[in-house]
Design a protein around this motif. Structure first.
Motif, short mmCIF file in Angstrom:
data_model
loop_
_atom_site.label_atom_id
_atom_site.label_comp_id
_atom_site.label_asym_id
_atom_site.label_seq_id
_atom_site.Cartn_x
_atom_site.Cartn_y
_atom_site.Cartn_z
N ASN A 118 7.29 -15.79 -4.06
CA ASN A 118 7.56 -15.32 -5.42
C ASN A 118 6.29 -15.03 -6.21
OD1 ASN A 118 10.32 -15.14 -5.28
ND2 ASN A 118 10.64 -17.27 -5.92
N GLU A 119 5.27 -15.87 -6.03
CA GLU A 119 4.01 -15.68 -6.75
C GLU A 119 3.32 -14.38 -6.32
OE1 GLU A 119 -0.30 -17.77 -6.55
OE2 GLU A 119 1.39 -19.13 -6.85
N GLN A 120 3.44 -14.04 -5.06
CA GLN A 120 2.78 -12.85 -4.52
C GLN A 120 3.55 -11.56 -4.80
OE1 GLN A 120 2.83 -14.40 -0.57
NE2 GLN A 120 0.79 -15.34 -0.75
N ARG A 121 4.79 -11.69 -5.25
CA ARG A 121 5.64 -10.53 -5.50
C ARG A 121 5.05 -9.57 -6.55
NH1 ARG A 121 9.80 -9.46 -3.12
NH2 ARG A 121 10.20 -11.56 -2.39
N LEU A 122 4.18 -10.07 -7.40
CA LEU A 122 3.54 -9.24 -8.41
C LEU A 122 2.80 -8.06 -7.77
CD1 LEU A 122 2.73 -8.71 -11.37
CD2 LEU A 122 0.80 -10.28 -11.00
N LEU A 127 2.58 -2.29 -6.91
CA LEU A 127 2.41 -1.19 -5.96
C LEU A 127 3.59 -0.22 -6.04
CD1 LEU A 127 0.55 0.03 -3.83
CD2 LEU A 127 1.77 -1.30 -2.10
N LYS A 128 4.80 -0.74 -6.22
CA LYS A 128 5.97 0.13 -6.38
C LYS A 128 5.79 1.04 -7.60
CE LYS A 128 9.31 -2.97 -4.22
NZ LYS A 128 10.43 -3.90 -4.44
N LYS A 129 5.25 0.48 -8.69
CA LYS A 129 5.00 1.28 -9.89
C LYS A 129 3.94 2.34 -9.62
CE LYS A 129 6.39 -2.15 -13.27
NZ LYS A 129 5.97 -3.06 -14.34
N MET A 130 2.94 1.99 -8.82
CA MET A 130 1.89 2.96 -8.46
C MET A 130 2.49 4.10 -7.66
SD MET A 130 -1.43 3.47 -8.78
CE MET A 130 -2.29 1.93 -8.95
N PHE A 131 3.38 3.78 -6.72
CA PHE A 131 4.03 4.82 -5.92
C PHE A 131 4.91 5.72 -6.79
CE2 PHE A 131 3.93 3.59 -1.17
CZ PHE A 131 2.65 3.07 -1.29
N GLU A 132 5.57 5.13 -7.80
CA GLU A 132 6.38 5.94 -8.72
C GLU A 132 5.50 6.87 -9.56
OE1 GLU A 132 8.62 3.16 -11.09
OE2 GLU A 132 9.72 2.40 -9.34
N LYS A 133 4.35 6.37 -9.97
CA LYS A 133 3.45 7.14 -10.83
C LYS A 133 2.77 8.28 -10.07
CE LYS A 133 -0.35 6.42 -14.06
NZ LYS A 133 -1.26 5.45 -14.67
N PHE A 134 2.54 8.08 -8.76
CA PHE A 134 1.86 9.07 -7.94
C PHE A 134 2.75 9.48 -6.76
CE2 PHE A 134 -1.46 6.57 -9.99
CZ PHE A 134 -2.20 7.58 -10.61
N PRO A 135 3.62 10.48 -6.96
CA PRO A 135 4.58 10.89 -5.93
C PRO A 135 3.91 11.34 -4.63
CG PRO A 135 5.07 11.97 -8.02
CD PRO A 135 3.81 11.22 -8.21
N ASP A 136 2.71 11.93 -4.70
CA ASP A 136 2.01 12.34 -3.47
C ASP A 136 1.69 11.13 -2.59
OD1 ASP A 136 2.13 14.93 -4.31
OD2 ASP A 136 0.02 15.08 -4.88
#
Length: 191
Positions: A118-122, A127-136
């Motif tokens: 759980n602590e490492q889930r951050l 990273l999921k947000k980064m992938f959303e922000k950069f579709p390429d």
């Protein structure tokens, strides 16, 4: 066991299970590409720094396979899409008369998969947000492993503009835990 690999030098780094698009010159790097395409071993991608005060080739690289390539119609560059296979340490480098750099390399062990807690889930959430922000970036990864701490740490090392010397020190460690600590210290100091 040592293996000879054709080498390309890049400022960015791709790691095992990673994918990246890199650009090479059609003027002087095509012999390396041709050699890599006919080689069963693939291609070695190595980091370098060209800062005047610290020009340096780094000793840890990644053997990659070339998934695709295409010429940019507006420049003299080829765009390669590569997939990281495994890391290696360069023992020595030589250049042949056709301009290809060859590295005598020895493989480094892959970081073992570690299921995140759980602590490492951050790291996964960010990273999921980064992938959303950069579709390429997102499109490069058909398969994502957000529950694997080793996979997460390697993706962050590829993405973040960290000093190459720091990346090299972290890649030289036997597990991803030092990288996790490093990344978490960056997150905590940014708040």
């Amino acid at each position: 066991m040592a293996e000879m690999l054709p080498l390309l030098f890049q400022k960015r780094h791709v790691l095992p299970s990673g994918r990246m698009q890199i650009y090479i010159s059609t003027v002087d790097q095509v012999p390396t590409l041709k050699t890599a395409l006919t080689s069963k071993s693939g291609l070695g991608i190595c980091m370098y720094s060209d800062k005047k005060e610290a020009q340096h080739l780094f000793h840890i690289g990644t053997r990659v396979t070339i998934d695709d390539f295409d010429q940019d119609p507006n420049t003299r560059l080829l765009k390669l899409t590569v997939s990281g296979q495994d890391n290696f340490k360069i023992q020595s480098i030589e250049q042949t008369t056709d301009g290809v750099f060859w590295g005598k390399t020895t493989p480094l062990p892959r970081w073992k998969a570690i299921t995140i807690n759980n602590e490492q889930r951050l790291l996964a959430t960010r990273l999921k947000k980064m992938f959303e922000k950069f579709p390429d970036l997102d499109e490069l990864y058909k398969r994502k492993d957000f529950d694997n701490l080793s996979w997460l740490c390697q993706r962050w090392l590829e993405i973040l503009p960290l000093p190459a010397v720091d990346k090299q020190k972290l890649l030289n460690k036997p597990t991803c835990l030092n990288t996790y600590d490093y990344l978490m210290s960056m997150i905590k100091t940014s708040h």
